[in-house]
Every structure is written in structure tokens, then in C-alpha cells.
Design a protein around this motif. Structure first.
Motif, mmCIF file in Angstrom:
data_model
loop_
_atom_site.group_PDB
_atom_site.id
_atom_site.type_symbol
_atom_site.label_atom_id
_atom_site.label_comp_id
_atom_site.label_asym_id
_atom_site.label_seq_id
_atom_site.Cartn_x
_atom_site.Cartn_y
_atom_site.Cartn_z
ATOM 1 N N ALA A 48 0.838 -1.204 0.000
ATOM 2 C CA ALA A 48 0.000 0.000 0.000
ATOM 3 C C ALA A 48 0.872 1.253 0.000
ATOM 4 O O ALA A 48 0.575 2.229 -0.699
ATOM 5 N N TYR A 49 1.949 1.232 0.754
ATOM 6 C CA TYR A 49 2.872 2.380 0.806
ATOM 7 C C TYR A 49 3.509 2.603 -0.560
ATOM 8 O O TYR A 49 3.571 3.726 -1.057
ATOM 9 N N LYS A 50 3.981 1.530 -1.185
ATOM 10 C CA LYS A 50 4.624 1.642 -2.489
ATOM 11 C C LYS A 50 3.636 2.134 -3.551
ATOM 12 O O LYS A 50 3.996 2.957 -4.398
ATOM 13 N N LEU A 51 2.398 1.649 -3.507
ATOM 14 C CA LEU A 51 1.369 2.129 -4.437
ATOM 15 C C LEU A 51 1.053 3.600 -4.194
ATOM 16 O O LEU A 51 0.857 4.374 -5.137
ATOM 17 N N ALA A 52 0.995 3.977 -2.925
ATOM 18 C CA ALA A 52 0.710 5.371 -2.584
ATOM 19 C C ALA A 52 1.803 6.288 -3.115
ATOM 20 O O ALA A 52 1.519 7.359 -3.666
ATOM 21 N N VAL A 53 3.050 5.866 -2.973
ATOM 22 C CA VAL A 53 4.171 6.650 -3.502
ATOM 23 C C VAL A 53 4.044 6.750 -5.019
ATOM 24 O O VAL A 53 4.204 7.828 -5.597
ATOM 25 N N ALA A 54 3.745 5.623 -5.664
ATOM 26 C CA ALA A 54 3.625 5.615 -7.124
ATOM 27 C C ALA A 54 2.531 6.570 -7.589
ATOM 28 O O ALA A 54 2.738 7.371 -8.514
ATOM 29 N N PHE A 161 -1.840 5.787 1.523
ATOM 30 C CA PHE A 161 -0.937 5.986 2.662
ATOM 31 C C PHE A 161 -1.665 5.700 3.975
ATOM 32 O O PHE A 161 -1.076 5.154 4.912
ATOM 33 N N ARG A 162 -2.930 6.072 4.056
ATOM 34 C CA ARG A 162 -3.718 5.796 5.259
ATOM 35 C C ARG A 162 -3.829 4.297 5.480
ATOM 36 O O ARG A 162 -3.715 3.804 6.595
ATOM 37 N N ARG A 163 -4.051 3.543 4.391
ATOM 38 C CA ARG A 163 -4.112 2.075 4.495
ATOM 39 C C ARG A 163 -2.762 1.504 4.926
ATOM 40 O O ARG A 163 -2.704 0.563 5.716
ATOM 41 N N ALA A 164 -1.687 2.073 4.401
ATOM 42 C CA ALA A 164 -0.349 1.618 4.794
ATOM 43 C C ALA A 164 -0.112 1.884 6.271
ATOM 44 O O ALA A 164 0.496 1.076 6.974
ATOM 45 N N SER A 165 -0.621 3.014 6.752
ATOM 46 C CA SER A 165 -0.491 3.355 8.162
ATOM 47 C C SER A 165 -1.261 2.361 9.026
ATOM 48 O O SER A 165 -0.759 1.899 10.053
#
Length: 176
Positions: A48-54, A161-165
Motif C-alpha cells: 500500500a505504501y509503495k502504491l501510494a508513492v507511485a 498511505f492511510r491504508r499503509a499506516s
């Protein structure tokens, strides 16, 4: 490889007319985007973090590219388009303040999305379309739809990013 597309197109049509500086600008923009993704995404081993960054990096790339190429409000010469530089600045400052932690990055991307909406509203109500360029109603709808999609990209990045958190906090709870 992407820069070969306009180079080849220039051989077959007069509609594509890039200068050397256009190729340099595009190269720097594409290289900078890829480098930014790699530097930020490697901090976390979370999909999720990597997708958010992308999504966030692509939103920034598309914003700068579209703004430089044709402008987001009117033509690329419209001074209202300079306001859009505030959006990636908000995202970058927010990312550094958050130290690239997922929850803070989420807030930074939502702030960038909100900034995008505010900038679009200011641009639409302060600078009006030049007479004779398009029907005002068609112009207004086109600008709203295009800018709405850009603002949505920033919001999607914030949501990811919220999901990654949430995923990292659940992992922390399991380890405790």
C-alpha cells in the motif's frame, strides 16, 4: 524509450515539434520521477505504501507535464497555471515534515488534494477564459473534470498511505 515517441512522431508530422530543451525537460522530469519513487518507496516494505508513492509521484509528474505542455487553466501562458506549483510544494513539504511516515504522508497527500481544489477554484474565478477561445460553459466543465481527476489522484495517494499506516499499526500490535 519514452522520449523516442516524440522523436519518431516529429519525422512524420508537423504537429509534434519538440526542441532540444523540450527533450531535456522531459528527460529530467522522467528521470526525477523515477528516482523520487525509488528513494521514497524503498523506505517501507508495504505494498500500500509503495502504491501510494507511485500514485503521488505520477500525480506530480502529470501535473507538471500537463501544466508545461498545455496549461491546466487556459493555455500554458495563463499566469493562473503558476498557482499549481503550490500543489507539489505542499506535498513535498508535508512529506518531509512527516518524515515519510505513512500517516503523515497521508495527511500531506490529502493537503495536496485540497490545495489542488483551492487553486482550481481561484484560477477559475479570478482568471476567466479569453473571449472566443471556447464556450464558457464547455470551458468550465472541461477544466473541472480534468482538474477533478488530478485532485482525485492526490486523494487516492492519501487514502493508500492511510491504508499503509493502518497495516503498519496492526503489525506493531501483533508484535507487541
Amino acid at each position: 524509450m519514452l522520449l523516442l515517441i516524440p522523436l519518431v512522431a516529429m519525422q512524420f508530422t508537423q504537429e509534434v515539434n519538440w526542441t532540444f530543451s523540450d527533450f531535456v525537460f522531459a528527460g529530467v522530469l522522467l528521470f526525477g520521477t523515477g528516482t523520487t519513487y525509488v528513494l521514497i518507496a524503498r523506505k517501507w516494505n508495504n505494498l500500500a505504501y509503495k502504491l501510494a508513492v507511485a500514485v503521488g509521484v505520477v500525480a506530480g509528474l502529470l501535473l507538471v507535464w500537463a501544466n508545461a505542455a498545455v496549461g491546466l487553466v487556459g493555455s500554458e501562458d495563463n499566469p493562473a497555471n503558476l498557482l499549481y506549483l503550490g500543489v507539489p510544494i505542499v506535498a513535498l513539504v508535508g512529506a518531509f515534515v512527516a518524515r515519510f511516515q505513512p500517516l503523515g504522508m497521508s495527511n500531506a497527500m490529502f493537503a495536496a488534494s485540497l490545495t489542488y481544489v483551492v487553486v482550481t477554484a481561484i484560477a477559475l474565478f479570478v482568471w476567466t477564459p479569453a473571449p472566443g477561445t471556447a464556450e464558457p460553459s464547455a470551458y468550465f466543465v472541461n477544466v473541472l473534470v480534468a482538474n477533478g481527476m488530478f485532485a482525485a489522484l492526490w486523494a487516492v495517494s492519501g487514502w493508500l498511505f492511510r491504508r499503509a499506516s493502518a497495516a503498519s499499526s496492526h503489525l506493531g500490535q501483533r508484535l507487541a
